[in-house]
Design a protein around this motif. Structure first.
Motif, PDB file in Angstrom:
ATOM      1  N   SER A  13      27.136  24.191  46.660  1.00  0.00           N
ATOM      2  CA  SER A  13      28.299  24.764  47.024  1.00  0.00           C
ATOM      3  C   SER A  13      28.229  26.392  46.572  1.00  0.00           C
ATOM      4  O   SER A  13      27.330  26.659  45.749  1.00  0.00           O
ATOM      5  N   GLU A  14      28.843  27.299  46.515  1.00  0.00           N
ATOM      6  CA  GLU A  14      29.151  28.906  46.391  1.00  0.00           C
ATOM      7  C   GLU A  14      28.858  28.753  44.942  1.00  0.00           C
ATOM      8  O   GLU A  14      27.911  29.364  44.259  1.00  0.00           O
ATOM      9  N   ARG A  15      30.097  27.612  44.773  1.00  0.00           N
ATOM     10  CA  ARG A  15      30.532  27.995  43.067  1.00  0.00           C
ATOM     11  C   ARG A  15      29.217  27.476  42.453  1.00  0.00           C
ATOM     12  O   ARG A  15      29.025  28.096  41.044  1.00  0.00           O
ATOM     13  N   LEU A  16      28.643  26.305  42.936  1.00  0.00           N
ATOM     14  CA  LEU A  16      27.391  25.483  42.201  1.00  0.00           C
ATOM     15  C   LEU A  16      26.562  25.712  41.827  1.00  0.00           C
ATOM     16  O   LEU A  16      25.595  26.822  40.806  1.00  0.00           O
ATOM     17  N   ILE A  43      24.266  36.044  46.279  1.00  0.00           N
ATOM     18  CA  ILE A  43      24.540  34.267  47.175  1.00  0.00           C
ATOM     19  C   ILE A  43      25.732  34.658  47.974  1.00  0.00           C
ATOM     20  O   ILE A  43      26.449  35.434  48.310  1.00  0.00           O
ATOM     21  N   SER A  44      24.803  33.774  49.373  1.00  0.00           N
ATOM     22  CA  SER A  44      25.748  34.319  50.678  1.00  0.00           C
ATOM     23  C   SER A  44      25.687  32.405  50.889  1.00  0.00           C
ATOM     24  O   SER A  44      25.018  31.909  51.107  1.00  0.00           O
ATOM     25  N   THR A  60      22.219  30.536  50.352  1.00  0.00           N
ATOM     26  CA  THR A  60      21.122  32.069  50.952  1.00  0.00           C
ATOM     27  C   THR A  60      21.269  32.421  49.353  1.00  0.00           C
ATOM     28  O   THR A  60      22.567  33.114  49.170  1.00  0.00           O
ATOM     29  N   VAL A  61      19.866  32.278  48.804  1.00  0.00           N
ATOM     30  CA  VAL A  61      20.049  33.594  47.367  1.00  0.00           C
ATOM     31  C   VAL A  61      19.168  34.390  47.705  1.00  0.00           C
ATOM     32  O   VAL A  61      18.311  33.961  47.620  1.00  0.00           O
ATOM     33  N   VAL A  62      19.358  35.343  47.140  1.00  0.00           N
ATOM     34  CA  VAL A  62      18.425  36.650  47.087  1.00  0.00           C
ATOM     35  C   VAL A  62      18.329  37.263  46.207  1.00  0.00           C
ATOM     36  O   VAL A  62      19.317  37.855  45.123  1.00  0.00           O
ATOM     37  N   PHE A  63      17.586  36.865  45.423  1.00  0.00           N
ATOM     38  CA  PHE A  63      16.774  37.091  43.995  1.00  0.00           C
ATOM     39  C   PHE A  63      16.499  38.806  44.682  1.00  0.00           C
ATOM     40  O   PHE A  63      15.221  38.869  44.994  1.00  0.00           O
ATOM     41  N   GLU A  64      16.584  39.543  43.599  1.00  0.00           N
ATOM     42  CA  GLU A  64      15.454  40.974  43.112  1.00  0.00           C
ATOM     43  C   GLU A  64      15.530  41.687  41.768  1.00  0.00           C
ATOM     44  O   GLU A  64      16.394  41.210  40.940  1.00  0.00           O
ATOM     45  N   ALA A  81      19.097  23.028  42.080  1.00  0.00           N
ATOM     46  CA  ALA A  81      19.304  23.311  42.985  1.00  0.00           C
ATOM     47  C   ALA A  81      19.345  21.501  43.616  1.00  0.00           C
ATOM     48  O   ALA A  81      19.656  21.251  44.047  1.00  0.00           O
ATOM     49  N   MET A  82      17.896  21.572  43.715  1.00  0.00           N
ATOM     50  CA  MET A  82      17.514  20.223  44.008  1.00  0.00           C
ATOM     51  C   MET A  82      17.976  18.599  43.695  1.00  0.00           C
ATOM     52  O   MET A  82      18.022  17.877  44.399  1.00  0.00           O
TER      53      MET A  82
END
Length: 86
Positions: A13-16, A43-44, A60-64, A81-82
């Motif tokens: 989940s987004e929360r996790l 996060i989306s 989906t996590v976009v890291f920058e 996450a895995m």
């Protein structure tokens, strides 16, 4: 120059995802953004179909940020996450 890495994870989940990122040294700055030293993660989430009748959440996590920092951060996040996700 900042590096951008986009990764998707199913079954969490987004929360996790936010909890994992804060455990990795980040601080939540708004509903879908966590920042740390030399990095930001946005996060989306959306429901994706798996077969004819099953749906999972895909986060989906976009890291920058700094390339060296992101290399270990993305790996550490993916391991967490895995273990939780599918």
């Amino acid at each position: 120059m900042a590096t951008r890495v986009e990764r998707s994870f199913r079954g969490i989940s987004e929360r996790l995802a936010i909890r994992y990122l804060t455990n990795l040294g980040g601080e939540r700055v708004d509903e879908d953004t966590v920042t740390g030293e030399d990095w930001t993660a946005t996060i989306s989430a959306e429901k994706v179909g798996i077969g004819p009748s099953l749906q999972l959440t895909e986060v989906t996590v976009v890291f920058e940020g700094d390339e060296a920092t992101l290399e270990s951060l993305v790996d550490d996040f993916a391991r967490k996450a895995m273990r939780a996700g599918g």
